[in-house]
Design an enzyme around this catalytic site. Structure first.
Site, PDB file in Angstrom:
ATOM      1  CB  SER A 114      37.082  56.525  23.740  1.00 37.26           C
ATOM      2  OG  SER A 114      36.427  57.100  22.648  1.00 37.26           O
ATOM      3  CE  LYS A 171      33.626  57.577  24.436  1.00 36.47           C
ATOM      4  NZ  LYS A 171      33.474  56.654  23.279  1.00 36.47           N
ATOM      5  CE1 TYR A 183      32.425  61.860  24.567  1.00 37.13           C
ATOM      6  CE2 TYR A 183      32.538  62.822  22.377  1.00 37.13           C
ATOM      7  CZ  TYR A 183      32.625  61.732  23.200  1.00 37.13           C
ATOM      8  OH  TYR A 183      32.910  60.491  22.673  1.00 37.13           O
ATOM      9  CE1 TYR A 224      33.584  52.980  21.684  1.00 34.82           C
ATOM     10  CE2 TYR A 224      35.650  52.509  20.566  1.00 34.82           C
ATOM     11  CZ  TYR A 224      34.881  53.320  21.376  1.00 34.82           C
ATOM     12  OH  TYR A 224      35.418  54.459  21.863  1.00 34.82           O
ATOM     13  CB  VAL A 277      40.021  57.056  18.113  1.00 37.21           C
ATOM     14  CG1 VAL A 277      40.137  58.567  18.295  1.00 37.21           C
ATOM     15  CG2 VAL A 277      40.039  56.686  16.651  1.00 37.21           C
TER      16      VAL A 277
END
Lengths: 309, 309, 309, 309
Positions: free
Chosen positions: D64, D67, D191, D243, D261
């Site tokens: 992630s 991103k 992705y 998050y 992760v």
């Protein structure tokens, strides 16, 4: 039973002036092509009567009504073990909500919301190719209706497969929780075909007759399910058969029922009759507008409500 | 009707060995003092029969069962206009959930969850002092049961008033959306008293008899509500009467019913009988454990399920 | 530091043409009486400068900005133990949402949503009467601002007490989970008074100066909190200070800040300054419309954003 | 800058005894094969310094963290128009929650939750084949890090494609709301590859340096984004980068950061440095356990917290 025919005719005539009301489902492009003025009714009584009105012989896309038949099929194969995979409580949500799934670990609330029906289809698929599973479902519905010419409308099935993103989401979401045994695309292949079954009101009323007659098809004498199971399927239809409009349907009509986005509704008057109505225009809950009204009038005039005369 | 008495006796005897199972509600301190071994049943038939077993004459706290009576009272006063204040869909949530209220502008899903019952009590309170409103409710229940000695258990009412924080939250939450006409504390004053009504199974079965007899109390001949309204109250009990256990109750028992956290359940077999059971131990859904089982057995043996013989 | 004064004057002049835009909060009736054209700014620098513009000396209702002060007070009394009672994550919800509380066992997400601030007030109340607790909070704010004439606006406090149903709901909801040590009405009595504190921009900017100066008030030399605690309070203000508009404020302004529904915002530029703005008209997130713009312009012109020059 | 190297060494040594703590992500099977004892740190300062410790040169799956790079790329292509497709508020939810999407019409809360990142990837895909889009992303990251040997780990990409059911659900759910321009499988193809980028701590720290230096890579002098945009990306990382652990990270570390992760975290100290840490064991929020601790220690010792010295 001329009285009943007169009632059916009268309800059909009364509501015919309102044909075209409601909004035809358009998220499946093939459904949007249906003539919004179609309106059919069929009442099959447990003593063998059949009372038709309007477009009762014309096949339409039964969509979610198929969930009743696959649930029955899955109960026959696995019995009460299916309840490990799906609950039996009203969801209080729309037919395609995903919120409850996240909160409850990927287990759908009941077999009549989309997620729940997909979970049931996953069970039906066990040991089969998708094609075989579709074949088994078609044969089962033909057996229930005692008619050999019930088929899947392939154009509708393709249309759903092309645009059913929400169902793809639901299936993959359950899969992410380990709640589907098969790849989502295989389960959905079967699911989209079962929803695309085309049946007339007459065929549908005949196919539901076993639920009105304690589990046995009175026309051909076949025991489809036990007394208790017929009662229980009826209970599920009453509490969960119309998504977040289930309470309203129980309040107004008072019969177990299952609606489809194609504008059909199958309703059961235990001990009396199986009823199918069809009119494509939907009300704000996504249930057939005229169909709901027709059933409300029928229940009022016949006293068939399960909640008292 | 000796058969029915035998069935009731047998069910009571069979389940008596399990008395004490389940968890007695303790969030209202007074309820926690009840003997968990209590177990009563009463079946009042529309033809005047009354079949009792166990502790059927001992008053207990009817709690949420009272919601059926205040709903009936409010429908009598305001008719279908009450549905502007409360919905009639299953909530899919626990009895005291506040989430749905926030999402739906302070309008409770149905009159049988706590928020919905509080909204109904707000209507009953109109034009009255709380004391008068409580008096009217008590008189109405006495009229339904045709018994003058039904009273509010003041210790229970006080106990609820002292610890009913969740209900205070629900009422103030609705008030913040402008959904209550009266101050929350006045509405709750009435609400806590109606929940604290003490009735025996026998009294409760009699009070519910009008729902089994198309709106008319068959013992005294009073028309309480119309045919249609009786059916509709039954429909609400079936779809919403057991919170997030409503689907399960419909599936297993198949009768309209309303449970209370005091361990009582009122069930209605339309055209047949009104049934009250009481056993304080609750199952995981907060409904009487033995009571639910007793009703399931009764429905199975009598064939009274509304979903077919 | 004439440059800074020029910047403040210029921003005030530029935005003055838009005075009256936005919607003045009206759910507390007293707040609705405020002149919507009011607009004040105060910048207190860590080196002792004070730069005012417009209505910077006029007291207004600081409302939720008080949550910063009671949090600081509670941290001083209980240290990190307060985090057993309240979380420190953004809620992603409106200031008065109750949904999250139900899903997370009555523990508010952070001390800057209403529920969280009520939980903090419950801690401040420990060992005190409500009157004493209010006195302690007022004294603490006077100490921070080094001004003796800061008072609670009793009319505003009464107004909130009369109509703060949502807060009553939140407090009772937490109480039902056992998350408040004191009766809801006592906690809310204190809470409504702290929100009703009336302060001018100048006073507010001075009171927040310790957060810009690593925990020590640079004017009077008092260490209010440790370095680390000052940083952490700033972090909370940045992630949670504007409810579901916190991300937007961080994106546009880039400073820790806390807004109040009275139209005030306190912002902190670590190592640089404490800033207070006031303009009653609110934007769609419930934060001062002109105040937010003024801070965005100030951060842009001074390069004070914590996220880089 | 020997001091900084000493700090990095000391933190690494201190935490090395805890290597292996935390839970290695296993939902992507390839990630589960990583040695849980790996632990690397890299601090790249804006003045050109580079301080490494442990496994700082070993590539790992950035997941992630990618991103941040695709957001930067999309901002470069479309500017602020991207905010029609994704919000910029903390979600208050887990990285893969779908609930918020249903409540908010398929628009993700921010670009750092999975759904938001998928929406950003959909934008990056415009006018390209998936292969071209992947190529563009890889080239962009190489350009940021000024290293040509950064590649996608194809085994990880395949592994995600095989089991990323939740992401398939998210993408199709958005597609059902008309929020994706391209078929879900194409968007996810890109992705899954961007998430599978393999980079070392050293490479990652270099790639993030433009965010610490007002938008310009200080090593090669390229302006990647404007001052304002660099600040804004940092703001998003701080409020949304972890998050439902974003508040906690801001509270403890006080730096904009983005975790993956795979056990990596990229953090930015504006005006000072870009920091990358890697340790596969995750804490309960799904962020690297040792990595979070290392950053907390680093921020404490250097005084780099954006919230004050």
């Amino acid at each position: 039973m001329t009285d009943l025919q007169a009632i059916v005719d009268d309800i059909h005539a009364t509501l015919s002036t309102r044909r075209g009301e409601g909004r035809v489902a358009d998220y499946i492009s093939q459904l949007a092509h249906v003539d919004p003025k179609k309106f059919g009714m069929a009442v099959a009584t447990v003593d063998g009567g059949m009372h038709l009105a309007g477009d009762a012989e014309e096949p339409f896309s039964i969509q979610s009504i198929s969930k009743v038949f696959t649930l029955t099929l899955a109960l026959g194969k696995y019995g009460e073990a299916i309840w490990k995979r799906v609950g039996r409580e009203p969801s209080g949500s729309a037919f395609n909500s995903i919120v409850q799934l996240e909160h409850e670990g990927g287990i759908p609330r009941n077999p009549f919301i989309n997620a729940g029906a997909i979970a049931i289809t996953d069970l039906v698929l066990a040991g089969h190719t998708p094609k075989e599973a579709i074949g088994e479902i078609v044969r089962f519905v033909r057996y229930l209706a005692d008619e050999d010419d019930i088929v899947v409308d392939q154009a509708v099935a393709r249309s759903e497969q092309a645009t059913g993103f929400r169902n793809v989401a639901l299936a993959n979401f359950m899969r992410s929780f380990g709640r589907l045994d098969h790849p989502a695309e295989l389960v959905l292949g079967v699911y989209f075909h079962q929803c695309a079954l085309a049946m007339s009101c007459r065929q549908l009323a005949r196919a539901g007759l076993f639920l009105a007659n304690s589990g046995t098809n009175p026309l051909i004498g076949h025991r489809v399910v036990s007394h208790m199971r017929a009662r229980r399927i009826n209970a599920l239809m009453l509490t969960c058969g119309h998504y977040d409009g289930s309470g309203e349907f129980a309040y107004r009509v008072g019969l177990p029922g299952k609606s489809g986005v194609g504008g059909g509704i199958l309703a059961v008057a235990p001990g009396k009759a199986s009823v199918a109505v069809w009119s494509p225009g939907l009300n704000e809950n996504g249930n057939s507008l005229l169909g709901s009204l027709a059933l409300e009038m029928l229940a009022a005039r016949t006293g068939w409500s399960v909640f008292g005369a």
